[in-house]
Design an enzyme around this catalytic site. Sequence first.
Site, PDB file in Angstrom:
ATOM      1  N   TYR A  46       0.833  -1.194   0.000  1.00 32.73           N
ATOM      2  CA  TYR A  46       0.000   0.000   0.000  1.00 32.73           C
ATOM      3  C   TYR A  46       0.874   1.253   0.000  1.00 32.73           C
ATOM      4  O   TYR A  46       1.303   1.740   1.049  1.00 32.73           O
ATOM      5  CB  TYR A  46      -0.921   0.011   1.211  1.00 32.73           C
ATOM      6  CG  TYR A  46      -1.807  -1.211   1.342  1.00 32.73           C
ATOM      7  CD1 TYR A  46      -2.201  -1.945   0.224  1.00 32.73           C
ATOM      8  CD2 TYR A  46      -2.246  -1.641   2.589  1.00 32.73           C
ATOM      9  CE1 TYR A  46      -3.000  -3.067   0.353  1.00 32.73           C
ATOM     10  CE2 TYR A  46      -3.063  -2.752   2.723  1.00 32.73           C
ATOM     11  CZ  TYR A  46      -3.429  -3.461   1.603  1.00 32.73           C
ATOM     12  OH  TYR A  46      -4.231  -4.577   1.725  1.00 32.73           O
ATOM     13  N   HIS A  92       0.979 -12.000   1.344  1.00 34.46           N
ATOM     14  CA  HIS A  92      -0.005 -11.177   0.646  1.00 34.46           C
ATOM     15  C   HIS A  92      -0.276 -11.670  -0.772  1.00 34.46           C
ATOM     16  O   HIS A  92       0.615 -11.683  -1.604  1.00 34.46           O
ATOM     17  CB  HIS A  92       0.503  -9.730   0.604  1.00 34.46           C
ATOM     18  CG  HIS A  92      -0.545  -8.723   0.288  1.00 34.46           C
ATOM     19  ND1 HIS A  92      -0.302  -7.367   0.315  1.00 34.46           N
ATOM     20  CD2 HIS A  92      -1.847  -8.848  -0.065  1.00 34.46           C
ATOM     21  CE1 HIS A  92      -1.404  -6.710  -0.002  1.00 34.46           C
ATOM     22  NE2 HIS A  92      -2.349  -7.593  -0.257  1.00 34.46           N
TER      23      HIS A  92
END
Length: 316
Positions: A56, A119
């Site tokens: 992010y 992830h």
Amino acid sequence: MRYHPLGNTDLKVSAVSFGTAPLGDMFGPADESEAHAAVHQALDAGITFFDSSPYYGAGLAERRLGAALRGHRDEVVIGTKAGRYGPDEFDFSPARIRASVHRSLKLLRTDHVDILQLHDIEFVGLEGIFADSYAELVRLRDEGKCRYIGMTGYPMETLCRAVAETDLDVVLSYAHYTLLNTRLADTLAPLCRERGVGLINAAAVALGLLTPAGSRIDVPAGRPIVDAARRAAAVCEQRGADVAFLANQFSIQRSGAATTVVGTTKPQHLDSAVAAESTPIDEDLLAAVLAATSDVQKLSWHSGLPENNGGDTCSA
């Protein structure tokens, strides 16, 4: 705000949790003050779980979250991830996982995270994930760099394999318990209950598809799913209801997950998501919307390698 145990861990998490992708400018720019205000609003609302990732904003979300949580570390559960660093940048090697965690801890201003997850594992071969990458998670947990370990991804088949073939504490699934898709309920959720794995739900509004304006990002959903989302929004509009609010109600209240991650820096959107946790659902409206989306309820889009997806998929 209600709080639920997270699988067999000793963590209790708020039913609504805060996803930090918007803090990393993943859905448009957010300035420092806006990002910090969103975290503080979440704290004031009783949210205790904050989910982040180096993906992010290349660490921007972690840096902003760490700064905003200064003085609150003992009050919250912090989760971050490793392995994905860009739209097409994946590295699940033990050395990169370890380096990533050390950087994340520095950005988050803490000596450990409560939850560390790999992830979006469906983008690489799973044999290495379930062997060397998983082993590195265990080592980091044993060293105290994290308290609990998990994996995240989109395909139900991939996450079910992760739970069945490794000994995880948690998994995070997204967009699989929504007004468009309820596969979570009869695939991953029962397996997690059987194994004592904490289940984290995310993307109640299906990455923006279940909003009046539609998604602001390129969701590879395919025409049938996009059309179903528009039908759901139309049903709500005809009845004077907000499709996003109903989507949050349904996902938060009915998924069976310990927590549902909501990501936003908009105060009104966060207030709405928190209100959706306790506002009774209009059952007639819900039935009408689910009838309008019944043709896609078991349909998923492709994500990652073809072999990591099952048969019930829809090409973009």
